[in-house]
Every structure is written in C-alpha cells, then in structure tokens.
Design an enzyme around this catalytic site. Structure first.
Site, PDB file in Angstrom:
ATOM      1  N   GLY A  17      30.833  14.043  24.775  1.00  0.00           N
ATOM      2  CA  GLY A  17      30.906  15.094  25.791  1.00  0.00           C
ATOM      3  C   GLY A  17      32.297  15.276  26.361  1.00  0.00           C
ATOM      4  O   GLY A  17      32.463  15.556  27.553  1.00  0.00           O
ATOM      5  N   ALA A  18      33.321  15.153  25.512  1.00  0.00           N
ATOM      6  CA  ALA A  18      34.707  15.152  25.997  1.00  0.00           C
ATOM      7  C   ALA A  18      35.383  16.512  25.934  1.00  0.00           C
ATOM      8  O   ALA A  18      36.594  16.605  26.124  1.00  0.00           O
ATOM      9  CB  ALA A  18      35.533  14.137  25.215  1.00  0.00           C
ATOM     10  N   SER A  19      34.637  17.570  25.690  1.00  0.00           N
ATOM     11  CA  SER A  19      35.292  18.882  25.590  1.00  0.00           C
ATOM     12  C   SER A  19      35.621  19.466  26.952  1.00  0.00           C
ATOM     13  O   SER A  19      36.424  20.400  27.058  1.00  0.00           O
ATOM     14  CB  SER A  19      34.402  19.860  24.812  1.00  0.00           C
ATOM     15  N   ARG A  20      34.999  18.926  28.018  1.00  0.00           N
ATOM     16  CA  ARG A  20      35.278  19.430  29.365  1.00  0.00           C
ATOM     17  C   ARG A  20      34.849  18.386  30.391  1.00  0.00           C
ATOM     18  O   ARG A  20      34.290  17.344  30.059  1.00  0.00           O
ATOM     19  CB  ARG A  20      34.542  20.750  29.618  1.00  0.00           C
ATOM     20  N   TYR A 168      14.441  13.067  35.004  1.00  0.00           N
ATOM     21  CA  TYR A 168      15.901  12.901  34.982  1.00  0.00           C
ATOM     22  C   TYR A 168      16.279  11.475  35.363  1.00  0.00           C
ATOM     23  O   TYR A 168      17.134  10.850  34.720  1.00  0.00           O
ATOM     24  CB  TYR A 168      16.568  13.890  35.927  1.00  0.00           C
ATOM     25  N   LYS A 172      18.378   8.952  33.057  1.00  0.00           N
ATOM     26  CA  LYS A 172      19.698   8.481  33.492  1.00  0.00           C
ATOM     27  C   LYS A 172      19.699   6.962  33.644  1.00  0.00           C
ATOM     28  O   LYS A 172      20.659   6.286  33.282  1.00  0.00           O
ATOM     29  CB  LYS A 172      20.084   9.158  34.808  1.00  0.00           C
TER      30      LYS A 172
END
Length: 417
Positions: A17-20, A168, A172
């Site tokens: 998830g490193a694109s943003r 959730y 998590k």
C-alpha cells in the site's frame, strides 16, 4: 522532525500500500537514506479522486536518492505477492524490512456490513498481512537488520471499540495478533512490531471522505514515517512492541509536536483503539460535550417548536444543489433527551429536504444521540467524528456519510446556518 542518519542506506524495504498515504511517507523517509523500496500496491493507473500510483511513487523515491521497484500487488493474491518478493530479491539481493501497511476499512455494524465487505477486510488486513509476512520471512532471516512492522493498533479489548464496527476491529486486530505471535516465534531473529497513531492522520482518503474540516483535526503522515524510522533504527531485539507514534518520538527527543499538525493549535481527532482517546476527547473544550440525558419522553410540540425544530427550519432554508451533490446521502436522526423525536435530512434526492418524522426513502445512515448534542453539533460546537470517537454518538449505516456530515455542516455554515 526526526532527522535521517543514513541508517537505512542500501537496505531494502517491501511496503504494501505504498502508492500514497502513510505507506508512501515511510518509503520517502527511507529513500532519503538511499534505501531500496519495493512499492507493492494495486494502483497502477491514476484514481479519479485519490492521487498517486505505484509509478509516481517510484519517481518520488528515486528523486530523493533511493531506488524503487513498483509492483502491482493485491495482498489477497498469493501469486502477485510471491512474484513481487522474487523480483525484489533478484533486483536488490534480499529484503531487510517489511511494512504491512495495506488495509481496508468499513465502519458499520453487524447487520449493516455486507459479507463482501467482511471478506475484503479480513482478506486484506488479516490474511494479506499474514501471507506477505510468510513469503518475506525466509529472506528477512538472512538480513542483518530484519524488521516486520504492521500498521495496526494495540489489542485493546474495551467493548467500545467493537460495538459499532466489529468486522473492522476483528480484521485490524488480526494484524496485531500477527505481531503478537510472530514476535515470539521469531524472537532473536526478526524484530516484529506494530505502529499506530495517537491521532487521526491526514491522507488523501481522509480528505475525500471528510473534507478539509476533518483534515484540520489531523496530523501529517510525517509523524508516522518518523516513528517508523525510529523503529527501524533499533536492533532486532526490539520486538513485540505495540508502538504509539508520539510516544516513541518522545524517546527520540522530539518535544514540539505542533510541527506534525496540519493546523497547529487546532484540537486533534483521537484515533481508534486507544484508552487515551476518551480523556483526549474530554480535554478538547467545547468541541466535545458530554451529554446529560434528561428524559426520553418527547413533548407534544416537538415537531413544530423548540431548538430542534428551529435548527431544521434553518437547515431547510440553506439546502442547495451544491450541498446535496457533495453529500449524496439520506440521514435519519433518532434523538433522545429533552427534545426527543425522529428527524431526517435528505441530501440525495432533487434539491434536498429536511423535516420531522421518518425520511421519505430508506435512510443511508441512522444517527442516535441526545437532542441537546444534536443542537450543539449543528451549531458547530460538537464535531460528529469527535462524538462518535467518544462513544456519545451511535451510527448505523454508511460511516462515510457520517464523516461527510462535517463537510456538509461546514458548507451550511458558509450559507449562514
């Protein structure tokens, strides 16, 4: 802010998830040391509302002196993860640090959460974290500075963190249980830790869901990247810790945390899952009010007079197509206390409508709260997200619409609500 020391020069980080957002911020922090970064994320083409792709992130990393390997990865897909790991090893010679950042969120109750959403959250948060760790561990065991860092909270079993969004929380906490188990399993070989923010963090997704007003109550992603850097600078013996960003940075000598605030001086929105959240909320002045329920019997004239009716008369007067278009939801308010009753705001159909009684169509979100707090909320003295975080507001339905309410109220305020 925490200064770079060059500690990560030449090391390889595999970040999901490193694109943003926070994932990219950690990547950029490492790039300043001259690290190699594997950008394992799904976004290969620009999103219409969220900026950044794996390729634009790679360009930013290399501009700062790092080396980048963008890989299209859905963490639910074992083959895609395996291929990305092999590419990383071939290109950089190994993997030193894994950051499990990819996550899915849907803040709805049991009856309102489709199984498709449950499967998504469990697949990304729990299974994705476990699977990515499993495939990276053989290579981490060969590293001189092996770390796994999961962006997940402490395992707080206070029921308040379950009652509104059990699916959730379970997903998590699955990431956190990976820390608990793997830290012990690989003790002495790999440092396995969790990192969680004390306050909400401003990201593109947060801006899209909640608007600029919510962003002003957040800290920047830099506080998380600095905290992650501090963890990576510790030896493998530093393991099994559930780290809070502010706390570890205090141990690194950071004293001024206003530098991390989006809007210094503003009250900060506490993040989920922390016991400190309740006391933090209570110390935020008139932005958060602890309700006093005076009774649940509505007066006979509740729909035509009183503070709630007056508030809705004002709301009806300022509704316009721009507010309706930007919100796109039907709200039902189930109010208790001195001015108990049921009210609605339709911000989805035609030019919008508001009034007493059940909404004309099925509500997308139902908000249950004390009538006195409702009045304060629309007067700008009580933030919906603050009330929810403190457990004073119960929400059923689309949580994103509840977040959008702050943006809606801001627009109404500009229209002289």
């Amino acid at each position: 802010m925490l200064q770079n020391t060059g500690k990560l020069a030449g090391q390889t980080l595999f970040i999901t998830g490193a694109s943003r957002g926070i994932g990219k911020a950690i990547a950029l922090k490492a790039a300043r040391d001259g690290a190699n970064v594997v950008i394992a994320a799904k976004t290969a083409q620009a999103h219409p509302k969220l900026p950044g792709t794996i390729y634009t992130a790679a360009e930013e990393i290399e501009a700062l002196g790092g080396k980048a390997l963008p890989c299209i990865v859905d963490v639910r897909d074992e083959k895609q993860i395996g291929d990305a790991v092999e590419q990383a090893v071939q290109m950089f010679g190994g993997i030193d640090i894994l950051v499990n950042n990819a996550s899915a969120i849907n803040l709805t109750g049991t009856l309102e959460t489709p199984m498709k959403k449950v499967d998504l959250m469990l697949g990304v948060n729990l299974r994705g974290t476990y699977l990515t760790s499993k495939l990276c561990i053989p290579h981490l065991l060969k590293s001189k500075n092996p770390h796994i860092l999961n962006l997940s909270p402490p395992l707080n079993l206070n029921p308040i963190w379950f009652k509104n969004h059990s699916a959730y929380t379970m997903a998590k906490y699955g990431m956190s249980m990976c820390v608990l188990g793997m830290a012990e399993e690989f003790r002495g070989s790999i440092a396995v830790n969790a990192l969680w923010p004390k306050t909400a963090i401003q990201t593109a997704a947060m801006d899209m869901l909640g608007g600029a007003d919510v962003g002003k109550q957040c800290r920047k992603v830099d506080i998380m990247s600095d905290a992650a850097y501090a963890i990576f600078s510790k030896p493998p013996s530093y393991t099994g810790n559930f780290v809070i960003d502010e706390e570890i940075l205090k141990t690194e000598g950071i004293k001024d945390f206003d530098i991390y605030a989006v809007a210094p001086g503003n009250a900060l929105l506490p993040d989920f899952f922390l016991d400190e959240a309740e006391s933090l909320v209570q110390n935020m002045g008139d932005q958060v009010v602890i309700p006093v329920v005076k009774g649940d019997k509505p007066s006979a004239a509740w729909a035509t007079s009183g503070p709630i009716a007056e508030t809705f008369n004002i709301i009806k007067g300022v509704l316009n197509p721009d507010i309706v278009k930007s919100t796109g939801g039907v709200y039902k308010f189930d109010l208790s206390g001195e001015n108990a009753g049921v009210w609605f705001i339709d911000m989805k159909n035609a030019g919008g409508s508001a009034g007493s009684g059940e909404p004309p169509v099925k509500a997308d979100v139902v908000m249950t709260m004390d009538s006195a707090d409702f009045t304060k909320m629309f007067a700008g003295k009580l933030k919906p997200t603050m009330a929810f975080m403190s457990g004073k507001l119960r929400i059923k339905g689309d949580m994103t619409l509840a977040i959008k309410m702050e943006k809606m109220m801001s627009m109404m305020k500009k229209s002289k609500l």
